[in-house]
Scaffold this motif. Structure first.
Motif, PDB file in Angstrom:
ATOM      1  N   TYR A   1       9.154 -59.047  72.224  1.00 32.72           N
ATOM      2  CA  TYR A   1       9.080 -59.114  70.762  1.00 32.72           C
ATOM      3  C   TYR A   1      10.233 -58.337  70.129  1.00 32.72           C
ATOM      4  N   GLY A   2      10.678 -57.299  70.825  1.00 32.41           N
ATOM      5  CA  GLY A   2      11.725 -56.441  70.287  1.00 32.41           C
ATOM      6  C   GLY A   2      13.055 -57.122  70.069  1.00 32.41           C
ATOM      7  N   PHE A   3      13.289 -58.270  70.720  1.00 31.37           N
ATOM      8  CA  PHE A   3      14.599 -58.899  70.555  1.00 31.37           C
ATOM      9  C   PHE A   3      14.586 -60.414  70.407  1.00 31.37           C
ATOM     10  N   ARG A   4      13.435 -61.058  70.457  1.00 33.33           N
ATOM     11  CA  ARG A   4      13.477 -62.529  70.365  1.00 33.33           C
ATOM     12  C   ARG A   4      13.663 -63.014  68.923  1.00 33.33           C
ATOM     13  N   MET A   5      13.050 -62.377  67.923  1.00 31.21           N
ATOM     14  CA  MET A   5      13.332 -62.781  66.540  1.00 31.21           C
ATOM     15  C   MET A   5      14.731 -62.345  66.097  1.00 31.21           C
TER      16      MET A   5
ATOM     17  N   VAL B   1      23.648 -55.883  82.916  1.00 27.38           N
ATOM     18  CA  VAL B   1      23.693 -54.475  82.519  1.00 27.38           C
ATOM     19  C   VAL B   1      22.683 -54.218  81.404  1.00 27.38           C
ATOM     20  N   ALA B   2      22.630 -55.129  80.412  1.00 27.18           N
ATOM     21  CA  ALA B   2      21.685 -54.980  79.308  1.00 27.18           C
ATOM     22  C   ALA B   2      20.247 -55.011  79.805  1.00 27.18           C
ATOM     23  N   LEU B   3      19.960 -55.879  80.787  1.00 27.53           N
ATOM     24  CA  LEU B   3      18.608 -55.933  81.347  1.00 27.53           C
ATOM     25  C   LEU B   3      18.238 -54.607  81.990  1.00 27.53           C
ATOM     26  N   ALA B   4      19.171 -54.048  82.769  1.00 31.72           N
ATOM     27  CA  ALA B   4      18.904 -52.761  83.427  1.00 31.72           C
ATOM     28  C   ALA B   4      18.646 -51.662  82.400  1.00 31.72           C
ATOM     29  N   LEU B   5      19.396 -51.702  81.305  1.00 34.12           N
ATOM     30  CA  LEU B   5      19.220 -50.686  80.269  1.00 34.12           C
ATOM     31  C   LEU B   5      17.970 -50.924  79.431  1.00 34.12           C
ATOM     32  N   ALA B   6      17.531 -52.180  79.345  1.00 38.43           N
ATOM     33  CA  ALA B   6      16.374 -52.512  78.506  1.00 38.43           C
ATOM     34  C   ALA B   6      15.044 -52.278  79.214  1.00 38.43           C
ATOM     35  N   ILE B   7      15.030 -52.364  80.529  1.00 37.00           N
ATOM     36  CA  ILE B   7      13.768 -52.217  81.286  1.00 37.00           C
ATOM     37  C   ILE B   7      13.061 -50.897  80.984  1.00 37.00           C
ATOM     38  N   PRO B   8      13.766 -49.751  80.868  1.00 33.18           N
ATOM     39  CA  PRO B   8      13.059 -48.497  80.566  1.00 33.18           C
ATOM     40  C   PRO B   8      12.288 -48.502  79.247  1.00 33.18           C
ATOM     41  N   PHE B   9      12.605 -49.438  78.359  1.00 37.49           N
ATOM     42  CA  PHE B   9      11.885 -49.507  77.082  1.00 37.49           C
ATOM     43  C   PHE B   9      10.544 -50.223  77.213  1.00 37.49           C
TER      44      PHE B   9
ATOM     45  N   ALA C   1       7.243 -48.743  75.760  1.00 42.45           N
ATOM     46  CA  ALA C   1       7.532 -47.739  74.735  1.00 42.45           C
ATOM     47  C   ALA C   1       6.882 -48.121  73.411  1.00 42.45           C
ATOM     48  N   ASP C   2       6.762 -47.141  72.542  1.00 41.47           N
ATOM     49  CA  ASP C   2       6.219 -47.385  71.202  1.00 41.47           C
ATOM     50  C   ASP C   2       7.343 -47.954  70.344  1.00 41.47           C
ATOM     51  N   LEU C   3       7.318 -49.275  70.128  1.00 41.68           N
ATOM     52  CA  LEU C   3       8.417 -49.969  69.479  1.00 41.68           C
ATOM     53  C   LEU C   3       7.969 -50.624  68.174  1.00 41.68           C
ATOM     54  N   VAL C   4       8.927 -50.818  67.289  1.00 42.00           N
ATOM     55  CA  VAL C   4       8.701 -51.572  66.059  1.00 42.00           C
ATOM     56  C   VAL C   4       9.783 -52.645  66.010  1.00 42.00           C
ATOM     57  N   ALA C   5       9.399 -53.895  66.169  1.00 37.66           N
ATOM     58  CA  ALA C   5      10.384 -54.973  66.109  1.00 37.66           C
ATOM     59  C   ALA C   5      10.938 -55.084  64.689  1.00 37.66           C
ATOM     60  N   ALA C   6      12.170 -55.581  64.580  1.00 34.60           N
ATOM     61  CA  ALA C   6      12.824 -55.676  63.276  1.00 34.60           C
ATOM     62  C   ALA C   6      12.090 -56.597  62.315  1.00 34.60           C
TER      63      ALA C   6
ATOM     64  N   SER D   1      13.763 -48.862  69.200  1.00 29.90           N
ATOM     65  CA  SER D   1      13.544 -50.229  68.717  1.00 29.90           C
ATOM     66  C   SER D   1      14.872 -50.919  68.421  1.00 29.90           C
ATOM     67  N   ALA D   2      15.786 -50.200  67.760  1.00 28.90           N
ATOM     68  CA  ALA D   2      17.083 -50.784  67.418  1.00 28.90           C
ATOM     69  C   ALA D   2      17.922 -51.015  68.673  1.00 28.90           C
ATOM     70  N   VAL D   3      17.913 -50.062  69.585  1.00 26.63           N
ATOM     71  CA  VAL D   3      18.688 -50.212  70.825  1.00 26.63           C
ATOM     72  C   VAL D   3      18.189 -51.413  71.623  1.00 26.63           C
ATOM     73  N   LEU D   4      16.875 -51.549  71.760  1.00 27.61           N
ATOM     74  CA  LEU D   4      16.330 -52.694  72.491  1.00 27.61           C
ATOM     75  C   LEU D   4      16.672 -54.003  71.778  1.00 27.61           C
ATOM     76  N   GLY D   5      16.609 -54.014  70.451  1.00 27.67           N
ATOM     77  CA  GLY D   5      16.932 -55.218  69.710  1.00 27.67           C
ATOM     78  C   GLY D   5      18.338 -55.714  70.005  1.00 27.67           C
ATOM     79  N   TRP D   6      19.291 -54.786  70.091  1.00 28.74           N
ATOM     80  CA  TRP D   6      20.680 -55.181  70.358  1.00 28.74           C
ATOM     81  C   TRP D   6      20.925 -55.450  71.839  1.00 28.74           C
ATOM     82  N   LEU D   7      20.321 -54.649  72.714  1.00 28.97           N
ATOM     83  CA  LEU D   7      20.448 -54.929  74.144  1.00 28.97           C
ATOM     84  C   LEU D   7      19.930 -56.326  74.471  1.00 28.97           C
ATOM     85  N   GLY D   8      18.861 -56.716  73.802  1.00 21.43           N
ATOM     86  CA  GLY D   8      18.268 -58.023  74.044  1.00 21.43           C
ATOM     87  C   GLY D   8      19.211 -59.172  73.752  1.00 21.43           C
TER      88      GLY D   8
END
Length: 358
Positions: free
Chosen positions: A52-56, A212-220, A223-228, A248-255
């Motif tokens: 949800y953090g990056f699909r919209m 690389v983005a997937l590896a960085l996104a997995i730790p999220f 997590a307690d996230l708020v999608a954009a 939330s913002a980092v995951l949104g862009w990594l996605g």
């Protein structure tokens, strides 16, 4: 030249195809959780929250890809008018369809709808909030012209404004999901042609960036996230924005890098490429119709005694994608095709063909 453009369009179609399948998946999971088929603490729910953090944001970015082209082609005023008329028409048609379906099935819904609620057209039911966003984002970005007018100033201002609005929402037409404007801005600056060239001619680099983005996104994950695209809860506001905005913002862009890498990689597999490109070309139809399909089918299946998530999840997910595609194909030669698109006479300059559907 035509073959190269077609290939670029395929990659972009795959990108938004994956994103809209994520939208369908999210609403299937939400419906199953509301019906107590899956638990909030389940892995499926956590996966849904992560995705949800990056699909919209991905759909918003793709929407932005076409803004600079549209402004340059039609002029700022006409382009804004085109987007506004398109959004108003689609919202009006699908508000009636959506609320009619919800009233008809209210007694079986997880959240029943009253007739008084159905008359509140400004409250943007379910997924329809994104339709006014199309017009609002088009107007803001077209007026700012960040790809042409002082991008060193306009891009940061729009990105900072997007972050400032992250977690905020108002239950009124055009005032939800405004944090997505940052993603649409970046899409507008990149442009549809440049984005397609990156996916095709820099495929290897894009795939590596995606990994690389997937590896960085997995730790999220978890997590307690708020999608954009959604408001923060009162509990999250009480924690303070620093608790949830940065991740939330980092995951949104990594996605976005993750999905771009996935699109570039999937394009190497012929049958999968063609299927996802088809989905991507019909993003709007799937987005508009999938809620009615999956909610109605879930009600029927559960009434028949089907309560297994292992059966309901894939069945509803496939139906939520395939049925709107079939409906679009069946309705295309009939006047009912105007449930998915405005009559050309309503749209300024509509008879001029565009390179691909936005």
């Amino acid at each position: 030249m035509g073959a190269a453009r077609s290939q670029r369009n395929v990659e972009i179609g795959i990108y938004r195809g994956v994103a809209v399948i994520g939208v369908v998946f999210s609403h299937v999971i939400g419906g199953l959780r509301g019906a107590d088929v899956i638990a909030r603490e389940s892995g499926l729910w956590e996966l849904n929250q992560w995705f949800y953090g990056f699909r919209m944001p991905a759909i918003a970015l793709v929407l932005g890809l076409f803004i600079s082209y549209g402004v340059e082609k039609y002029g700022t005023g006409r382009y804004i008018a085109r987007r506004a008329i398109f959004a108003a028409y689609i919202y009006a048609v699908w508000y009636v369809i959506q609320m009619g379906a919800e009233l008809a099935t209210s007694r079986w819904k997880n959240n029943p709808v009253t007739f008084e609620q159905a008359l509140q057209f400004w409250t943007q039911p379910a997924h329809l909030w994104f339709i006014p966003y199309i017009a609002v984002s088009a107007a803001v970005i077209a007026l700012a012209r960040p790809w042409a007018w002082k991008p060193w100033l306009t891009v940061p201002l729009l990105l900072v404004g997007s972050l400032a609005l992250w977690g905020w929402s108002a239950d009124f037409l055009g005032l939800r999901g405004l944090a997505l404007i940052g993603f649409s801005t970046v899409g507008a600056v990149i442009g549809v042609r440049r984005f397609g060239v990156l996916l095709v001619h820099r495929r290897g680099a894009v795939i590596i960036a995606g990994l690389v983005a997937l590896a960085l996104a997995i730790p999220f994950f978890g997590a307690d996230l708020v999608a954009a695209s959604v408001p923060a809860t009162p509990e999250q506001w009480a924690q303070g924005r620093l608790a949830w905005l940065p991740p939330s913002a980092v995951l949104g862009w990594l996605g976005q890098f993750l999905l771009a890498g996935a699109a570039a990689a999937v394009a190497l597999v012929p049958r999968v490429r063609e299927a996802l490109a088809l989905v991507g070309r019909n993003t709007l139809q799937i987005y508009l119709a999938h809620i009615i399909v999956i909610a109605g089918l879930r009600i029927v299946l559960m009434a028949l005694g089907v309560t297994s998530a292992a059966v309901l999840l894939p069945t509803l997910l496939v139906a939520g994608v395939i049925v709107p595609l079939i409906a679009e194909r069946v309705l295309r030669p009939t006047p009912l095709r105007y449930v998915f698109e405005p009559p050309p006479s309503l749209i300024p300059g509509a008879r001029t063909l565009e390179p691909t559907r936005a």
